[in-house]
Design an enzyme around this catalytic site. Sequence first.
Site, PDB file in Angstrom:
ATOM      1  N   GLY A  34      38.520  48.236  22.587  1.00 23.13           N
ATOM      2  CA  GLY A  34      38.626  49.185  23.700  1.00 23.13           C
ATOM      3  C   GLY A  34      40.035  49.698  23.913  1.00 23.13           C
ATOM      4  N   ILE A  35      41.018  48.798  23.989  1.00 16.77           N
ATOM      5  CA  ILE A  35      42.401  49.216  24.256  1.00 16.77           C
ATOM      6  C   ILE A  35      43.037  49.785  22.987  1.00 16.77           C
ATOM      7  CG2 ILE A  35      44.702  48.371  24.873  1.00 16.77           C
ATOM      8  CD1 ILE A  35      43.300  46.390  26.806  1.00 16.77           C
ATOM      9  N   ASP A  54      41.393  46.259  11.692  1.00 15.91           N
ATOM     10  CA  ASP A  54      40.503  45.421  12.500  1.00 15.91           C
ATOM     11  C   ASP A  54      39.617  44.647  11.529  1.00 15.91           C
ATOM     12  OD1 ASP A  54      39.475  45.728  15.749  1.00 15.91           O
ATOM     13  OD2 ASP A  54      38.117  44.691  14.356  1.00 15.91           O
ATOM     14  N   ASP A  76      40.964  40.529   8.356  1.00 19.68           N
ATOM     15  CA  ASP A  76      40.954  39.477   9.375  1.00 19.68           C
ATOM     16  C   ASP A  76      42.370  38.918   9.471  1.00 19.68           C
ATOM     17  OD1 ASP A  76      40.617  37.280  10.979  1.00 19.68           O
ATOM     18  OD2 ASP A  76      38.863  36.504   9.904  1.00 19.68           O
ATOM     19  N   TYR A 168      43.460  30.886  26.849  1.00 22.96           N
ATOM     20  CA  TYR A 168      43.838  32.302  26.925  1.00 22.96           C
ATOM     21  C   TYR A 168      45.202  32.416  27.633  1.00 22.96           C
ATOM     22  CZ  TYR A 168      43.244  37.366  27.613  1.00 22.96           C
ATOM     23  OH  TYR A 168      43.400  38.738  27.587  1.00 22.96           O
ATOM     24  N   LYS A 172      48.795  33.689  26.013  1.00 22.49           N
ATOM     25  CA  LYS A 172      49.521  34.863  26.513  1.00 22.49           C
ATOM     26  C   LYS A 172      50.909  34.468  27.051  1.00 22.49           C
ATOM     27  CE  LYS A 172      46.207  37.797  25.579  1.00 22.49           C
ATOM     28  NZ  LYS A 172      46.347  38.756  24.468  1.00 22.49           N
ATOM     29  N   THR A 203      36.531  46.831  28.878  1.00 25.18           N
ATOM     30  CA  THR A 203      36.330  46.931  27.425  1.00 25.18           C
ATOM     31  C   THR A 203      35.268  45.913  27.016  1.00 25.18           C
ATOM     32  OG1 THR A 203      37.877  45.182  26.749  1.00 25.18           O
ATOM     33  CG2 THR A 203      38.822  47.373  27.148  1.00 25.18           C
TER      34      THR A 203
HETATM   35  N1  LIG Z   1      40.284  44.056  28.348  1.00 26.27           N
HETATM   36  C1  LIG Z   1      41.027  43.416  29.233  1.00 26.27           C
HETATM   37  O1  LIG Z   1      40.680  43.244  30.402  1.00 26.27           O
HETATM   38  C2  LIG Z   1      42.358  42.868  28.824  1.00 26.27           C
HETATM   39  C3  LIG Z   1      43.208  42.396  29.824  1.00 26.27           C
HETATM   40  C4  LIG Z   1      44.434  41.871  29.472  1.00 26.27           C
HETATM   41  C5  LIG Z   1      44.800  41.801  28.154  1.00 26.27           C
HETATM   42  N2  LIG Z   1      43.955  42.256  27.181  1.00 26.27           N
HETATM   43  C6  LIG Z   1      44.384  42.121  25.799  1.00 26.27           C
HETATM   44  O2  LIG Z   1      44.355  43.371  25.137  1.00 26.27           O
HETATM   45  C7  LIG Z   1      44.074  43.165  23.759  1.00 26.27           C
HETATM   46  C8  LIG Z   1      42.918  44.048  23.332  1.00 26.27           C
HETATM   47  O3  LIG Z   1      41.794  43.736  24.135  1.00 26.27           O
HETATM   48  P1  LIG Z   1      40.489  44.685  24.207  1.00 26.27           P
HETATM   49  O4  LIG Z   1      40.059  44.673  25.617  1.00 26.27           O
HETATM   50  O5  LIG Z   1      40.757  45.962  23.519  1.00 26.27           O
HETATM   51  O6  LIG Z   1      39.477  43.791  23.372  1.00 26.27           O
HETATM   52  P2  LIG Z   1      38.186  44.220  22.525  1.00 26.27           P
HETATM   53  O7  LIG Z   1      37.330  43.020  22.505  1.00 26.27           O
HETATM   54  O8  LIG Z   1      37.622  45.516  23.027  1.00 26.27           O
HETATM   55  O9  LIG Z   1      38.791  44.480  21.069  1.00 26.27           O
HETATM   56  C9  LIG Z   1      39.399  43.446  20.342  1.00 26.27           C
HETATM   57  C10 LIG Z   1      39.373  43.832  18.869  1.00 26.27           C
HETATM   58  O10 LIG Z   1      40.053  42.792  18.152  1.00 26.27           O
HETATM   59  C11 LIG Z   1      39.366  42.637  16.916  1.00 26.27           C
HETATM   60  N3  LIG Z   1      39.686  41.309  16.377  1.00 26.27           N
HETATM   61  C12 LIG Z   1      39.446  40.111  16.955  1.00 26.27           C
HETATM   62  N4  LIG Z   1      39.867  39.127  16.151  1.00 26.27           N
HETATM   63  C13 LIG Z   1      40.375  39.710  15.052  1.00 26.27           C
HETATM   64  C14 LIG Z   1      40.969  39.215  13.858  1.00 26.27           C
HETATM   65  N5  LIG Z   1      41.081  37.902  13.643  1.00 26.27           N
HETATM   66  N6  LIG Z   1      41.411  40.085  12.916  1.00 26.27           N
HETATM   67  C15 LIG Z   1      41.264  41.434  13.112  1.00 26.27           C
HETATM   68  N7  LIG Z   1      40.698  41.960  14.230  1.00 26.27           N
HETATM   69  C16 LIG Z   1      40.274  41.108  15.191  1.00 26.27           C
HETATM   70  C17 LIG Z   1      37.897  42.790  17.281  1.00 26.27           C
HETATM   71  O11 LIG Z   1      37.109  43.113  16.150  1.00 26.27           O
HETATM   72  C18 LIG Z   1      37.963  43.936  18.311  1.00 26.27           C
HETATM   73  O12 LIG Z   1      37.780  45.205  17.694  1.00 26.27           O
HETATM   74  C19 LIG Z   1      43.829  41.662  23.587  1.00 26.27           C
HETATM   75  O13 LIG Z   1      45.030  41.031  23.189  1.00 26.27           O
HETATM   76  C20 LIG Z   1      43.473  41.234  24.995  1.00 26.27           C
HETATM   77  O14 LIG Z   1      43.729  39.856  25.216  1.00 26.27           O
HETATM   78  C21 LIG Z   1      42.740  42.785  27.482  1.00 26.27           C
END
Ligand SMILES: NC(=O)c1ccc[n+]([C@@H]2O[C@H](COP(=O)([O-])OP(=O)(O)OC[C@H]3O[C@@H](n4cnc5c(N)ncnc54)[C@H](O)[C@@H]3O)[C@@H](O)[C@H]2O)c1
Length: 263
Positions: A34-35, A54, A76, A168, A172, A203
């Site tokens: 998502g992000i 990804d 990965d 988690y 972080k 997301t």
């Molecule tokens: N969404 C939130 O509320 C939020 C809040 C704070 C921080 N974050 C951080 O932002 C970042 C992105 O989060 P998001 O919400 O986009 O998550 P998401 O789940 O939408 O996307 C995460 C992506 O990471 C990929 N991924 C996971 N493990 C992997 C690996 N080993 N190798 C390659 N790709 C891998 C997944 O396939 C996925 O496409 C993360 O670090 C998350 O902790 C998110």
Amino acid sequence: MIASQLPTAGSPSAADGDWLGLTGARVLVIGAGGIGAECVAGYSAAGARVLVVDRDPAALAVLAARLPGVQTHAADLAVPGAGDRVVAQALDALGGLDVLLHCIGINDRRPVLDFSEDEWQRVIEINLMTAFRVAQAAGRHMVAQGSGRIVLLSSVSGQLAHKLHAPYAASKGGLNQMARVMAAEWASSGVTVNTLAPGYIETGLTAAYLERPGVREGLERLVPAGRLGVPGDIVGPALFLSSPRSSFVTGHVLYIDGGRTLV
Ligand SMILES: NC(=O)c1ccc[n+]([C@@H]2O[C@H](COP(=O)([O-])OP(=O)(O)OC[C@H]3O[C@@H](n4cnc5c(N)ncnc54)[C@H](O)[C@@H]3O)[C@@H](O)[C@H]2O)c1
């Protein structure tokens, strides 16, 4: 030494059509979720050239269909040596590397007493070890180059003690401190390292949790801005910290949380 594509920092003027100075910048984004996807769209709109990595080919295919100019690569990052391999791939695909955005992570919500060592390790591996792996590989190149921007996705959980978030939060908090040490070691080489710390963003990472009865409303009440975040809220801060406009900003944790960590 490979010359950086990042233009020199300076004061913007009204006539400056590329105020961020990201046109032609070579950007490696780890994460098409998502992000990550929204940041890739932002970098593209700013004129940067982007390789996004990804482990999920379906997520990459959706992004490639939305943004045909973006290059994709399935890998990965939770595999030893993957950081070196994806940075080599970026150097090859983009002809250099100016910016790294690390944007992958997982959560595992359960009480501390319920975690096995393997379950704990899995979160640390994906959230912290993959960031070390790819930031070290990118940093090695950027330090030799004499310029670069590294931006890592942290979370408000790096500061707040949310229940059911132990690995988690540990990952972080560790990410923030890793970034600060990298920032201190690489500042004299023109490489900045910062983290972005969002609150709840809508997301795939949070969707199932936010659908539980009462959860969304309860979380919204904790945010002074009165709402949860959307991926677009991350784009401006990510682009700024990736740009020449932030050349004297390093070692920061930038909260993107509508004021959540103020109260
Ligand atoms: N969404 C939130 O509320 C939020 C809040 C704070 C921080 N974050 C951080 O932002 C970042 C992105 O989060 P998001 O919400 O986009 O998550 P998401 O789940 O939408 O996307 C995460 C992506 O990471 C990929 N991924 C996971 N493990 C992997 C690996 N080993 N190798 C390659 N790709 C891998 C997944 O396939 C996925 O496409 C993360 O670090 C998350 O902790 C998110």
